[in-house]
Design a protein around this motif. Structure first.
Motif, short mmCIF file in Angstrom:
data_model
loop_
_atom_site.label_atom_id
_atom_site.label_comp_id
_atom_site.label_asym_id
_atom_site.label_seq_id
_atom_site.Cartn_x
_atom_site.Cartn_y
_atom_site.Cartn_z
N PRO A 34 92.35 1.71 38.30
CA PRO A 34 93.38 1.77 39.46
C PRO A 34 92.64 1.29 40.74
CG PRO A 34 92.29 3.96 38.82
CD PRO A 34 91.98 3.03 37.93
N SER A 35 91.48 1.29 41.11
CA SER A 35 90.99 0.87 42.17
C SER A 35 89.75 -0.01 42.22
CB SER A 35 90.41 2.13 42.95
OG SER A 35 89.60 2.75 42.14
N PRO A 36 90.14 -1.33 42.23
CA PRO A 36 89.20 -2.26 42.16
C PRO A 36 88.53 -2.41 43.38
CG PRO A 36 91.23 -3.35 42.77
CD PRO A 36 91.67 -1.94 42.44
N GLY A 37 87.02 -2.98 43.40
CA GLY A 37 86.21 -3.06 44.42
C GLY A 37 84.78 -2.43 44.06
N CYS A 38 84.00 -2.36 44.79
CA CYS A 38 82.62 -1.80 44.58
C CYS A 38 82.11 -1.40 45.92
CB CYS A 38 81.91 -3.18 43.89
SG CYS A 38 80.25 -2.49 43.38
N CYS A 51 76.13 -10.21 40.42
CA CYS A 51 77.55 -9.75 40.98
C CYS A 51 78.58 -11.11 40.74
CB CYS A 51 77.53 -9.29 42.39
SG CYS A 51 76.31 -8.26 42.82
N ARG A 52 77.89 -12.23 40.45
CA ARG A 52 78.84 -13.30 40.40
C ARG A 52 79.47 -13.12 39.05
NH1 ARG A 52 78.20 -17.37 44.11
NH2 ARG A 52 76.34 -17.50 45.15
N ARG A 53 78.97 -12.51 38.06
CA ARG A 53 79.80 -12.45 36.73
C ARG A 53 80.42 -11.12 36.60
NH1 ARG A 53 74.57 -14.58 36.71
NH2 ARG A 53 73.35 -12.73 36.52
N CYS A 54 80.55 -10.42 37.54
CA CYS A 54 81.28 -9.09 37.64
C CYS A 54 82.62 -9.20 37.58
CB CYS A 54 80.75 -8.10 38.72
SG CYS A 54 81.61 -6.60 38.81
N PRO A 55 83.48 -8.59 36.84
CA PRO A 55 85.15 -8.55 37.09
C PRO A 55 85.53 -8.29 38.27
CG PRO A 55 84.68 -7.61 35.04
CD PRO A 55 83.12 -7.62 35.70
N VAL A 56 84.77 -7.64 39.14
CA VAL A 56 85.29 -7.21 40.46
C VAL A 56 85.43 -8.33 41.31
CG1 VAL A 56 84.43 -5.94 42.68
CG2 VAL A 56 84.38 -4.73 40.29
N THR A 57 84.33 -9.37 41.07
CA THR A 57 84.29 -10.66 41.99
C THR A 57 85.15 -11.60 41.14
OG1 THR A 57 82.13 -11.40 41.10
CG2 THR A 57 82.04 -9.87 43.10
N THR A 58 85.11 -11.82 39.99
CA THR A 58 85.60 -12.91 39.22
C THR A 58 86.89 -12.88 38.97
OG1 THR A 58 85.30 -11.73 37.01
CG2 THR A 58 83.44 -13.30 38.09
N SER A 59 87.93 -11.48 39.00
CA SER A 59 89.08 -11.59 38.71
C SER A 59 90.21 -12.49 39.45
CB SER A 59 89.78 -10.18 38.95
OG SER A 59 89.26 -9.73 40.30
#
Length: 354
Positions: free
Chosen positions: A271-275, A342-350
Motif C-alpha cells: 500500500p505504501s511504495p517508497g523507501c 537499489c537499481r534492482r529494487c522494485p521501489v526504483t524499477t517499478s
C-alpha cells in the motif's frame, strides 16, 4: 509518507500488525530521547521529505547482525542455509570490539538497535556483551530469536543484559506445523525458554524485555492461530503478531494462507511504495559490510562500505548512498552513478516498467 508512517514497520501487513511494530519504535523513542537524538531525528525527517541525496543527519535506527550462523534450518530462510558460492559472504560472527566501534561512532544518534539478521543471536556470548554496551549508553536493543537453546542460565542473563525487546520467532503451536516451517527446531524447548524468561522478569520485577511473539502465517499453520493466541495468553507474552512470511512467490500452494494469499507477495500489492531506509536506518553485516537494507546481503559487492575499516559518517554520504537516494527520489529515472543494489529494487524499477 509521514514522519511516523508504516515505513518504520514491515510492509505488506495489516494496520493492526504495523501498529504493534510501530509501537516498539515509539517505546524506544520515548525511553531514549535526548536533545541530540531529537535534533538528529528532525534533520533526518527533513532530509527525507526534501529528498536530499547528501544529508546532514545520521540514521537513528540500526540493524546490526552479530552473526549469520543459525542453529535451525527454517524453510526459505537465508537461501535454505546453503554454503556460500564464490564471491558471496561466508558465515561468521562479529567480534565485540567491532560492535563497540559502531556504537562509539554513531551511538549518540541512535534510539534503537535491532541486533539480529540472518542468524541466531544467542549462539554466541558476545551478543549479551553487545546488548549491555548499547544499553549502558541509553540505546534500546531488540533481539529476534528462535529460542532453541539448552542453557538454564541464559534466561536470567537475557533479563540482566538490559535487552528492551525479545522477538520470539515461532511459527506454529503443534509440532507438525512448527517442524514443517522451522525444520529441526523443538517447540517444547522454545516455549519452555520463553516461559523461563518471563518467570525471570517476574522474579526480578523487571519490565523488560518486552516479549513479542512473531508468527509467520502459512496455509498449514493458519488453523493454529487461535491456539497460538491462547498459548500467548497462558505464557504471558506481551503481544503476538501474525505476519506475512518471506518466501518466493512461486512457492508451493501450502505456503500461502487465506490471510496472505500468493498475490500479496507482489510489490505492487504493497500500500505504501517508497523507501526510508537510506535516511533512517542501515543494515550492518557481521563482517562490517554496510548495506542500505537487508534485501540482498549475500554479496559483499553490494556493500556501500565497511564500518570496521571506514568511518561510518564517510560511508553515509558517499557516492553509493547519494546515488541510492537519487534513485528512490526519482523512480524510473536514468540516474548516473555506481551500480548500487537499489537499481534492482522494485521501489526504483517499478516506474520503468509502466
Amino acid at each position: 509518507m509521514g514522519i511516523l508512517d508504516s515505513a518504520l514497520a514491515t510492509k505488506g501487513m495489516n494496520a493492526g500488525v504495523k501498529f504493534k511494530i510501530l509501537r516498539r519504535h515509539l517505546l524506544a523513542f520515548a525511553r531514549h530521547m535526548t536533545a541530540a537524538r531529537l535534533h538528529n531525528f528532525i534533520r533526518a525527517e527533513r532530509d527525507r521529505m526534501a529528498k536530499k541525496t547528501r544529508v546532514s543527519s545520521m540514521p537513528y535506527i540500526l540493524k546490526i547482525e552479530p552473526s549469520n550462523i543459525c542453529n535451525l534450518h527454517c524453510a526459505y530462510c537465508y537461501d535454505d542455509r546453503r554454503q556460500p558460492l564464490p564471491g558471496e559472504r561466508p558465515y561468521g560472527r562479529m567480534p565485540f570490539e567491532n560492535f563497540k566501534k559502531i556504537i562509539d561512532e554513531v551511538g549518540e544518534y541512535l534510539f534503537k538497535i535491532n541486533l539480529y539478521g540472518f542468524g541466531e543471536p544467542w549462539l554466541f556470548p558476545e551478543t549479551l556483551d553487545m546488548i549491555r554496551y548499547a544499553s549502558d549508553r541509553d540505546i534500546g536493543v531488540g533481539v529476534s530469536s528462535n529460542m532453541n537453546f539448552k542453557d538454564a542460565s541464559l534466561p536470567r542473563r537475557i533479563v540482566d543484559s538490559g535487552l528492551e525487546t525479545l522477538i520470539f520467532s515461532c511459527h506454529g503451536v503443534g509440532r507438525e506445523a512448527y517442524s514443517r516451517f522451522m525444520g529441526k527446531g523443538d517447540p517444547d524447548l522454545a516455549f519452555a525458554n520463553i516461559a523461563a524468561v518471563i518467570e525471570e522478569k517476574k522474579r526480578l520485577r523487571a519490565r523488560y524485555p518486552v516479549i513479542d511473539w512473531q508468527y509467520c502465517v502459512t496455509g498449514f499453520n493458519e488453523m493454529e492461530i487461535e491456539a497460538a493466541r491462547e498459548k500467548a495468553r497462558v505464557l504471558g507474552v506481551d503481544q503476538i503478531r501474525f505476519i506475512k512470511p518471506f518466501f518466493p512467490e512461486n512457492a508451493p500452494d501450502e505456503w500461502f494462507s487465506s490471510m496472505f494469499p500468493r498475490q500479496t507477495l507482489r510489490h505492487e500489492a504493497e500500500p505504501s511504495p517508497g523507501c526510508s531506509w537510506v535516511y533512517r536506518s542501515a543494515y550492518i553485516n557481521f563482517d562490517g559490510g554496510l548495506l542500505p537494507c537487508c534485501r540482498d546481503m549475500r554479496k559483499p559487492a553490494n556493500d556501500f562500505g565497511n564500518v570496521f575499516t571506514q568511518d561510518f559518517k564517510e560511508i553515509w554520504n558517499n557516492e553509493a548512498y547519494q546515488t541510492a537516494r537519487a534513485l528512490i527520489a526519482s523512480p524510473g529515472a536514468d540516474i548516473p552513478g555506481p551500480d548500487v543494489m537499489c537499481r534492482r529494487c522494485p521501489v526504483t524499477t517499478s516506474a520503468r516498467k509502466t
